[in-house]
Design an enzyme around this catalytic site. Structure first.
Site, short mmCIF file in Angstrom:
data_model
loop_
_atom_site.label_atom_id
_atom_site.label_comp_id
_atom_site.label_asym_id
_atom_site.label_seq_id
_atom_site.Cartn_x
_atom_site.Cartn_y
_atom_site.Cartn_z
CB THR A 178 3.21 -0.18 6.64
OG1 THR A 178 1.88 -0.24 7.04
CG2 THR A 178 3.84 -0.60 8.21
NE ARG A 236 -3.18 3.33 0.52
CZ ARG A 236 -3.32 2.16 0.30
NH1 ARG A 236 -3.26 1.13 1.34
NH2 ARG A 236 -3.63 1.74 -0.72
CB ALA A 277 -7.92 11.48 2.13
NE ARG A 301 -2.88 -3.93 -0.65
CZ ARG A 301 -1.96 -3.68 0.19
NH1 ARG A 301 -1.03 -4.11 0.63
NH2 ARG A 301 -2.54 -2.51 0.81
N GLY A 330 -5.81 0.75 9.44
CA GLY A 330 -5.34 -0.06 10.84
C GLY A 330 -5.77 -1.30 10.63
CG ASP A 374 -1.67 -0.29 8.70
OD1 ASP A 374 -2.26 0.62 8.19
OD2 ASP A 374 -2.11 -1.70 8.43
N GLY A 400 4.69 -7.71 4.28
CA GLY A 400 4.48 -8.23 3.23
C GLY A 400 5.74 -8.08 2.07
N GLY A 401 6.41 -6.76 1.99
CA GLY A 401 7.62 -6.51 1.31
C GLY A 401 8.71 -7.08 1.97
N GLY A 452 0.74 -1.30 -0.10
CA GLY A 452 0.06 0.03 0.01
C GLY A 452 0.83 1.38 0.23
#
Ligand SMILES: Nc1ncnc2c1ncn2[C@@H]1O[C@H](COP(=O)(O)OP(=O)(O)OP(=O)(O)O)[C@@H](O)[C@H]1O
Ligand SMILES: O=P(O)(O)OC[C@H]1O[C@](O)(CO)[C@@H](O)[C@@H]1O
Ligand SMILES: [Mg+2]
Length: 456
Positions: A209, A368, A366, A155, A255, A211, A182-183, A89
């Site tokens: 991230t 991120r 908006a 993704r 989140g 999050d 994930g990365g 993301g």
């Protein structure tokens, strides 16, 4: 999970034989409150009791290798080709990291060839491997003013061997993977495949991230910009709710598994009455449930403001029979808890004669997609510098991170070994409870995933 010194050691491709452009600058430097000298290490733990728990002399206690330039480096800069990819993301600061990597590589190490792979790990597949961007200091000069990533992201899984083929075919010596959990997992698989073939390619992760769910980093870059932006939406909803009869303001924030954005944005706005996060389950009904508390707030103050993380209350949605699906990367797709809370509150307040004026905002993208703020811009640049120094010194299968204010090298395997979450017994959540004055639990205390405060 007890961590030992050996778990924190970072792999090195080989002996450093080349002089670093930083040799002279480093010759007089010593560890200080503001600098960690080459060879010194940064302790994993930072309380007397946690450190004492190891019953080891401090040199044997678990510690990270300090990041930063070395006097000698592994790669001959004249012969290096570096690759960069951004995945997962979006996150404020991706362009800042790309720019920082390119400038450090090109200006200080005089690396001539830097390739940007497009659209995340897709860019490393056989189909897309030749469609790269040549990254130069001139080309990236102004990119940090924009959100998103000039390289694109995506993704979805790719075959590790196919990606290694790409690195070999494009002559990559150093690969920078900018990604979230994930990365970092993908970087680990890539590294394993590189190691299995005995190739001399360094893989360095730059964890990102919004999050803030990655472990072993004080905060991930972009998080601060994201929650600062989220604060604006909470302030807006609070104004609207306060000016409306039986006003109910709800802001749903990103989140997935970690409620950091919701918690920090709520603290920053200091206008929320209730914060709901994935780490703390809640019940809607009952005398101690969320709905009864909302009703009490509306009766007492005339309005209520709720900030919720998208991953909160997912168990409640399951009660509604919501199927669990996953996205292309295998991440669980969440049900819309915001809608459930909104509908439930509307029905409840209407039933008790307090027909609400509902103000509901879901500002997810908006928050991120914005450019990094000043703090994150500095942070991204310094992470990029650390990543380049690590790679040029032959470190591999490692991520760069800031740990207890110091920049360090973290083995990739550790970056994916656990998830960073808000600890319901920790001081951040206590601050949220102190600020909102909400009860510690809504409804009967539920079984919750314990978040470990320490590492041993
Ligand atoms: N276990 C895994 N093995 C190999 N590749 C993986 C694995 N998990 C994720 N990836 C790949 O890593 C890339 C990024 O993963 P993902 O989409 O989960 O985002 P992320 O890096 O976690 O970022 P964010 O959480 O900020 O969205 C994707 O291309 C995904 O397929
Ligand atoms: O819509 P997308 O791109 O899958 O992203 C949504 C997810 O990305 C994140 O921003 C980061 O993982 C999560 O907070 C959110 O659930
Ligand atoms: Mg992720």
């Amino acid at each position: 999970m007890t961590l030992h010194l050996d778990d924190l050691r970072v792999r090195q491709l080989g002996e450093c034989r080349y002089d670093s452009p930083f040799s002279e600058m480093l010759s007089t430097k010593q560890t200080s409150p503001h600098y960690v000298a080459e060879g010194d290490r940064v302790l994993l733990e930072d309380t007397v009791s946690m450190l004492a728990g190891h019953r080891l002399p401090s040199v044997q206690a678990p510690s990270f290798e300090a990041a930063g330039p070395r006097r000698k480096i592994y790669f001959d800069p004249a012969n290096v080709t570096a690759g960069v990819v951004t995945c997962g993301g979006l996150c404020p600061g991706l362009n800042n990291v790309i720019r920082g990597l390119v400038q450090e590589l090109a200006v200080h190490y005089q690396v001539k060839r830097i390739l940007g792979f497009r659209n995340g790990l897709q860019g490393l597949t056989a189909e897309h491997r030749d469609d790269t961007v040549d990254l130069t200091p001139e080309g990236v000069r102004d990119i940090h003013h924009a959100g998103g990533t000039i390289l694109g992201s995506s993704r979805g899984g790719q075959d590790a061997d196919e990606m290694v083929d790409t690195l070999v075919l494009r002559g990559i010596d150093i690969m920078f993977v900018i990604g979230g959990d994930g990365g970092m997992r993908a970087a680990t698989y890539l590294s394993n495949a590189i190691r299995a073939r005995g190739l001399d390619i360094a893989v360095i992760g730059v964890p990102k991230t919004i999050d803030n769910d990655l472990p072993f980093t004080d905060q991930s870059f972009g998080f601060q910009s994201a929650f600062a932006k989220a604060t604006d939406f909470i302030a807006a909803v609070a104004v609207e709710a306060a000016a409306s009869p039986n006003g109910v303001g709800i802001v749903k924030l990103m989140g997935r598994h970690s409620g950091f954005i919701a918690s920090y944005a709520a603290l920053a706005a200091n206008a929320a009455d209730i914060v709901l996060i994935p780490e703390v389950p809640f019940a809607l009904g009952g005398a101690d449930g969320l709905l009864a508390h909302v009703e009490r707030q509306v009766r007492a103050k005339g309005h209520v403001v709720i900030v919720l993380a998208e991953g909160a209350g997912q168990d409640l949605l399951e009660d509604y029979g919501l199927a669990r699906a996953t996205d292309a990367s295998g991440n669980i797709k969440l049900g819309n808890i915001g809608e459930l809370v909104k509908e439930s509150i509307t029905a409840h307040l209407t039933a008790v004669g307090l027909t609400p004026t509902m103000r509901y905002i879901d500002p997810s993208y908006a928050v991120r997609s914005i450019a990094a703020n000043a703090y994150d811009s500095v942070y991204c640049l310094r992470l990029a510098h650390a990543a380049v120094h690590a790679a040029m010194a032959g470190r591999t299968e490692a991520a760069v991170a800031r740990w207890r204010r110091r920049f360090v090298h973290v083995p990739l395997s550790l970056m994916t070994s656990r998830r960073n979450q808000v600890d319901p017994d920790g001081d951040l959540w206590m601050s949220v409870l102190e600020t909102t004055c909400q009860p510690a639990e809504f409804g009967p205390a539920r079984e919750r995933e314990r978040v470990r405060a320490g590492f041993c």
